[in-house]
Each structure stands twice: as C-alpha cells, then as structure tokens.
Design an enzyme around this catalytic site. Structure first.
Site, mmCIF file in Angstrom:
data_model
loop_
_atom_site.group_PDB
_atom_site.id
_atom_site.type_symbol
_atom_site.label_atom_id
_atom_site.label_comp_id
_atom_site.label_asym_id
_atom_site.label_seq_id
_atom_site.Cartn_x
_atom_site.Cartn_y
_atom_site.Cartn_z
ATOM 1 N N SER A 1 42.199 50.732 40.031
ATOM 2 C CA SER A 1 41.778 49.507 40.558
ATOM 3 C C SER A 1 40.286 49.228 39.933
ATOM 4 O O SER A 1 39.534 50.066 39.785
ATOM 5 C CB SER A 1 41.584 49.385 42.033
ATOM 6 O OG SER A 1 42.966 49.754 42.551
ATOM 7 N N THR B 1 49.228 59.150 47.440
ATOM 8 C CA THR B 1 49.152 58.425 48.661
ATOM 9 C C THR B 1 50.522 58.391 49.415
ATOM 10 O O THR B 1 50.666 58.279 50.643
ATOM 11 C CB THR B 1 48.790 57.064 48.378
ATOM 12 O OG1 THR B 1 47.615 56.814 47.773
ATOM 13 C CG2 THR B 1 48.888 55.951 49.759
ATOM 14 N N ASN C 1 43.538 50.375 47.389
ATOM 15 C CA ASN C 1 42.866 50.218 46.014
ATOM 16 C C ASN C 1 42.873 51.577 45.299
ATOM 17 O O ASN C 1 41.987 52.419 45.374
ATOM 18 C CB ASN C 1 41.552 49.602 46.077
ATOM 19 C CG ASN C 1 41.550 48.407 46.269
ATOM 20 O OD1 ASN C 1 41.891 47.491 45.776
ATOM 21 N ND2 ASN C 1 41.103 48.080 47.594
ATOM 22 N N GLU C 2 43.919 51.764 44.777
ATOM 23 C CA GLU C 2 44.329 53.136 44.183
ATOM 24 C C GLU C 2 43.611 53.214 42.998
ATOM 25 O O GLU C 2 42.940 52.320 42.558
ATOM 26 C CB GLU C 2 45.803 53.277 43.885
ATOM 27 C CG GLU C 2 46.921 53.185 44.958
ATOM 28 C CD GLU C 2 46.747 54.179 46.014
ATOM 29 O OE1 GLU C 2 45.856 55.000 45.987
ATOM 30 O OE2 GLU C 2 47.611 54.570 46.832
ATOM 31 N N PRO C 3 43.492 54.548 42.392
ATOM 32 C CA PRO C 3 42.713 54.810 41.166
ATOM 33 C C PRO C 3 43.151 53.888 39.925
ATOM 34 O O PRO C 3 44.343 53.877 39.937
ATOM 35 C CB PRO C 3 42.807 56.489 40.884
ATOM 36 C CG PRO C 3 43.162 56.867 42.418
ATOM 37 C CD PRO C 3 43.917 55.905 43.228
#
Ligand code: F6R
Length: 660
Positions: free
Chosen positions: A188, A203, A184-186
C-alpha cells in the site's frame, strides 16, 4: 543504567507525551538511536490498555469542556478489546460520557452482513457502542453490503464525512503480522485513500480462525487508506504478544517501507506505539539492552548476553574470547568478571545443568546441579493441557519419560476444544453411533434423533450461526476420545485423564468469556485432589488473548490460592511452551532430550488427534501440521544447545520453573 524493570516504561500512563509533543519513548533515551517511533512498553496488555483508555478519556473530556465533538478513528481485532473494556468501565464507574463522541472505524470485510458473527459492525456494538451513551448515528463502520460498483462512491463519502467532522482527533490502530494497518496490506502506498483492498494471504489465514477455515474467509475488505490514517492528529498503535514482535521491530527500527505499512508511522509527528513486553521482545533495547546503554550484569543478563554472543558469532560458548566480548558491547561484563574464560565456563555449566533425562528427578543421585529434586522418587505429576492435544504436542517426550520412570502422571484437559472439530467429522461420529446401535441391536431412537438433528443443523447453518448444543457435545466427545487414546498410548490409565471443561471456553465461538471464579474453582479442585509434586502448565505468553493464556491464568491463580496448603510446599510448577514459540535458551531451566525413536513415538502420539490432522479448522498462518511444528521446534531447541557447544541431541523439550 538498564535493569530488568527499567526496560519497561513507566506504567503510570502516557502523560509524559503532552498532546502535540513527541514523546521520547520512555526513560531509555539512547533507545532513540534505534527506535524511530516513540514506543512505550508495558508489562502486560491490561496495564497498557488502561493508559491508552485514559488518554482517550482525557481527550473526550477536554473536548466536552471546549464544547466540541471528539472524533475518534477506531480499530477492531483482538488488540483494542482491552481498551474498549476499560472505556466501558470508565463510563460505568467514573461517569465518562460519550455524548460528544463521533467515531469512524478503519475497516470492514467485504462482502459482509452487519449481523454476521465476524462483522466489524457487530464487533464494535458488542465491544463498545452498546455499553456506552454514544448517540446512534454518531458511529460509522464501512458498509460491507454495498454493490461493488457503489464502493468507490461510498469510500469518497466516508473520507468527506471525516473531513466534515473536523478530521480525526485520535486514531487507534492494531497491526497485522505482516505490518498492515487498517487493511492496508504490504504494497500500500503512503498516499493511499480509503478503498476496496484485496486481503493478503497471511491476513486471510489469520482471519480464517474466526471464519471456520480459509475457504469461508473473505478475500476483500474496505479500508481507510494510509493517508487517511496519517492525517489523524494523534495515532496510537497497540500490539500484544510475541507474534507481533518481529513486525514491531521492523516498523519501529527499520526503514520506512511499503513492505511494512506500519513503518509509515515514522513520518507522523505525533504517533505512539503502546506494546506489551512480549511484542517488544525483538526491539534492540529488550533483546540486546547492553547495545543500548549500560546494564546491570546480574546472572540473567549475563546468560542472555553470552548465549546471544555465541549464537551471533556462530561460536560455541567455550570458544568466545576477550576480544569477542569487547567488540560486541560487553566490555563492562568482562571488566566485572575478569576474563572471558571464567564467564564462558560459568554460563556453559549453567546450561549443562539444565539438561536432564529425568524430568521427575533422578532417584539415588546427587541433585545439587539437577533441575528437579531426587525425592520423592515417585512423584505425582499433573500436566495441564489447555486443549486436548497440547500435552502430547508440547511435552509428549517428557510425558512419556515421566510415565516410564514410574511417576503417577495425571492430565487435566482444561477445555473441550470442541470448536476446532470440522462439521463433517461430527457427522461421521454421530452416524457411527447410529450404525453401532443398529449393528448390536441397541434400540436407541434418541441416538438417531441426535444424528438427524445434527445433520439438519449442520446443513442449514449460516455463517452468522453457531453449532447447536448437541453438535458441540459431539465435537467435544470426539476430542475427549482422542485425548484418552493418547493417554492409553503413553501408558497411563484413562482414569488419570481429567476433563475439566472449563466454562470460559464454552461459548461456541472463537471469542471466549473471561476467566471466571468457576474456572478457578475447577482448577483448584483438581490440584487438591491430586496433590501433585509437579505441575506442568502451558506458559504461553505469545497468545495473550487466547485460550492458553486464560488457562495459564487459572492455574497460576489456583496455585497462589493454595500455596499455604501443606502439599503445596512440595509442589514445583514447570511451564512449557504451546504451539508457537520456544523459551529463549537463556531462560530454559530444564531441557529434556529425546532420541530419534522418542521423537517418532511422540509423533505417533500426536497422530491420535485425528480431528486435528490434514487441514484443521483453525490452521492460522502456519500451514504446517501440529506434529511438524512440534518436531521442528524440538529439533531447533536441540540445535541451539549444540551450537552453543553442548552435546548434540536429536530433539529437546524445554521448561521454565514458575516460583510462587
Ligand atoms: C482491524 C484492523 C487490523 C487489525 C490487525 C491486528 O480494524 O484494521 O489492522 O488491527 O489485523 O489484529 P489483531 O489485533 O486481532 O491482532
């Protein structure tokens, strides 16, 4: 009262947080003012992992006693490896059974074949499942082989399966440098579900280390959503190493924000962060403990606070006033020592005494206030370099001075560094040998065969395969040649370059074996051969699972074992920092200044490592070249000294002494 040891939580376990009850985050109650997630800090990842594994084992046993399955959400990456290793140990030595355990992994790269070297499916089998008695069919990892149009259906099913199993009893998490949990990347949302996710650039850059470069790194992953994670009954997040420190501070002390998805855990009623000292280093209770509670003002704390105050107020140390101390939570330091004037002069002098252009000691000079002894005037120095270029990158200026000032300098190149050489470089060199032989009439069908085999194997190599032994040798030789070139450039005989080829490194993949007795014996043998007055080692704590830390452990263990030998009584150990970070200025015990010309010379020394220039295989998240990182860091250290009110130098290399 805060002392150095009470900053850390009780390393005995997580037990002060009974299931369902929110822990206070350790003994420092007032840290709560800053910390919005209970946080336990341990001296190192091993101790922390033991405590987490114990909590998981207790839960598994409790569920067994109740005749119920234990539903675990699991993570991959470097952080949970030590927890899994401890669970395997408990299974083998303490009879911990996994027969009632059902697991759901957080994520998998997409697309990804399960047997690929980088697949999380393979990771979980190698790190845990193949070593315990979990029934096949009880573990689930998102499927990276699905057609894109089948993914949505799969993710719904994955969530439904978790629900049908009764929901996650426990969720284990790591954290990305950008705050991601799962993938869950920034950006999300807090209510996001299990889904296909585009990976953030940072990432991918971090993962590129495992994939042999950014172009080969997947762009997508299937990940459990934030809401799936938050619905677990208990969530424990792990973080090791200094590189995680800023994002941990944000998640624990900052606002809840989608820009740092780990901060969503502030809303969970039973979440816990378990981190090591390095990952905790940016938390208020570690960075500025005097702002959290009363502290014991020993010399270390005093230096830390005064240098912090000077930097925070952008005022040289000698200009700090009583008022500055009072206004910034340091009035009890003032009360203890009298006036700012005295404290300022004391700390200023201590810093002044760390600066020396004579890292091997200045002959015929009073050394009372110098970091190194004057005698013996000609020392034997042994620099340990984890990779073949760390000596020049991290302490090239000091290396050169030691040589120029007449010391006998040796370098122990601890690992071959072979995995960091690009395939086409290996081919170029193998081809060169064939051409060289042809040109000089050397009949060497063996060289031709090696070249042809290498070319064929590199052409056909799949992502799930590693280099052949011969290709690895070729790559190792390239790096060896570069290290020798640096030694010649600095001016030491190539016989003083010792290639240790430590076995722990020789796996052919990014994952390394643990440190073995053989590694330690090789290290001890070199120390005994040289009988050094000075040892320099990479004291890199920022990378707890990496090569630097293993190499440091080998040196420190060797020194411990040799400490009663006569020659060791005269041996001092200096630690330099590797590629990522510098020591805090309050910790530095020797700072070696460099002139602009010396900085340029060091740069040329780094350039000898041609295989590590221009888009290296293991670039990581920092896009700068190694010489740029080194220069910026050395300039930064000099600038800090200057801002504190000391002399202005072009650049500085810094060292901390390790006392055994
Ligand atoms: C892994 C995962 C990721 C990692 C994170 C940290 O399943 O979901 O969130 O936990 O990228 O990775 P490491 O532990 O390697 O630093």
């Amino acid at each position: 009262m805060i002392t150095e040891s009470s900053i850390l939580d009780n390393p005995g376990g997580l037990s002060e947080a009974p299931a369902g009850v929110v822990s206070t985050g350790g003994p420092i109650q007032s840290a709560i003012t800053y910390e919005k997630i209970p946080t336990h800090i341990y001296a190192d990842a091993k101790a922390a992992s033991r405590a987490v594994a114990q909590e998981i084992a207790d839960l598994i046993r409790q569920k067994q006693n109740e005749g119920k399955p234990c539903i675990l959400g699991l993570a991959t990456g470097s952080s949970p490896k030590t927890v899994y290793a401890e669970l395997i140990r408990m299974h083998r030595e303490e009879g911990l059974s996994f027969h009632n355990v059902v697991t759901f992994n957080l994520d998998e790269y997409y697309p990804m074949e399960p047997d690929s070297l980088q697949s999380y499916w393979r990771f979980m089998r190698e790190q845990l499942f193949d070593h315990v008695d979990i029934p096949q069919g009880n573990y689930h990892v998102p499927d990276g082989t699905l057609q894109t149009d089948k993914v949505a259906e799969f993710t719904k099913k994955y969530e439904a399966e978790i629900e049908a199993a009764g929901g996650l009893d426990f969720q284990l998490l790591g954290i990305g440098g950008n705050g991601h949990i799962g993938f869950n990347e920034p950006g999300s949302l807090i209510n996001s579900h299990t889904r296909l996710m585009m990976l953030d650039n940072s990432t991918r850059a971090a993962a590129s280390v495992d994939f042999g470069g950014l172009p080969k790194t997947p762009r997508k992953a299937i990940t459990m959503g934030v809401s799936s994670i938050l619905s677990a009954k208990r969530v424990v997040l792990l973080a090791w190493g200094e590189r995680k420190a800023p994002v941990i501070r944000g998640a624990v002390e900052g606002l809840v924000t989608e820009l740092n998805p780990a901060s969503y855990l502030q809303t969970h009623p039973n979440a816990l962060f378990v981190i090591d000292e390095a990952a905790a280093s940016e938390l208020t209770r570690m960075k500025t403990p005097w702002l959290v509670d009363s502290v014991e003002w020993d010399n270390k704390m005093k230096k830390k606070a005064v240098t912090y105050l000077s930097m925070a107020l952008s005022k040289p140390i000698l200009k700090l006033t009583d008022r500055d101390y009072n206004d910034n939570g340091m009035s009890d330091l003032l009360a203890q020592y009298g006036q700012a004037y005295d404290i300022n002069i004391d700390v200023f002098n201590q810093l002044q005494h760390t600066i020396t252009g004579w890292p091997g000691g200045k002959p015929n000079a009073d050394d009372t206030n110098r970091p190194e002894r004057a005698l013996p005037a000609h020392k034997r120095c042994l620099i340990f370099s984890p990779h073949p270029d760390d000596d020049i990158i991290s302490m090239g200026g000091t290396f050169q001075r030691l040589r120029d000032q007449g010391h006998e300098v040796h370098v122990g190149y601890q690992t071959s560094g072979n995995i960091a050489v690009a395939d086409d470089e290996a081919l170029r060199f193998a081809d060169y040998v064939v051409d060289f032989n042809t040109k000089f009439g050397i009949d060497s069908p063996e060289a031709t065969r090696i070249f042809q085999d290498a070319a064929a194997s590199l052409r056909e190599k799949k992502d799930s395969e590693m280099d052949t032994t011969e290709v690895r040798y070729v790559k190792g030789l390239i790096r060896m040649g570069e290290a020798k070139a640096t030694c010649r450039f600095v001016g030491i005989p190539v016989e003083n370059a010792h290639f240790m080829n430590m076995p722990f490194y020789e796996t052919g993949t990014v994952a390394k074996k643990p440190l073995s007795e053989e590694d330690i014996l090789i290290t001890m043998a070199l120390i005994e051969e040289i009988k050094p007055h000075q040892i320099y080692a990479a004291g890199d704590l920022a990378d707890p699972h990496g090569t630097h830390k293993v190499c440091l452990d080998a040196v420190l263990e060797s020194v411990r074992r040799l400490k009663d030998k006569d020659f060791m009584k005269d041996c001092w150990v200096w630690l330099y920092r590797g590629a990522w970070a510098e020591w805090d200025v309050s910790e530095i015990e020797m700072a070696v200044p460099m002139s602009p010309d010396q900085v340029t010379k060091k740069r040329l020394g780094i350039f000898k490592h041609q295989s590590q220039k221009d888009g290296v295989v293991y670039q990581g998240t920092d896009s700068r070249e190694f010489w740029q990182r080194a220069e910026e860091r050395n300039r930064g250290t000099a600038e800090i000294y200057n801002r504190l009110g000391l002399a202005e130098y072009e650049a500085m290399e810094a060292f901390v002494r390790w006392r055994f």
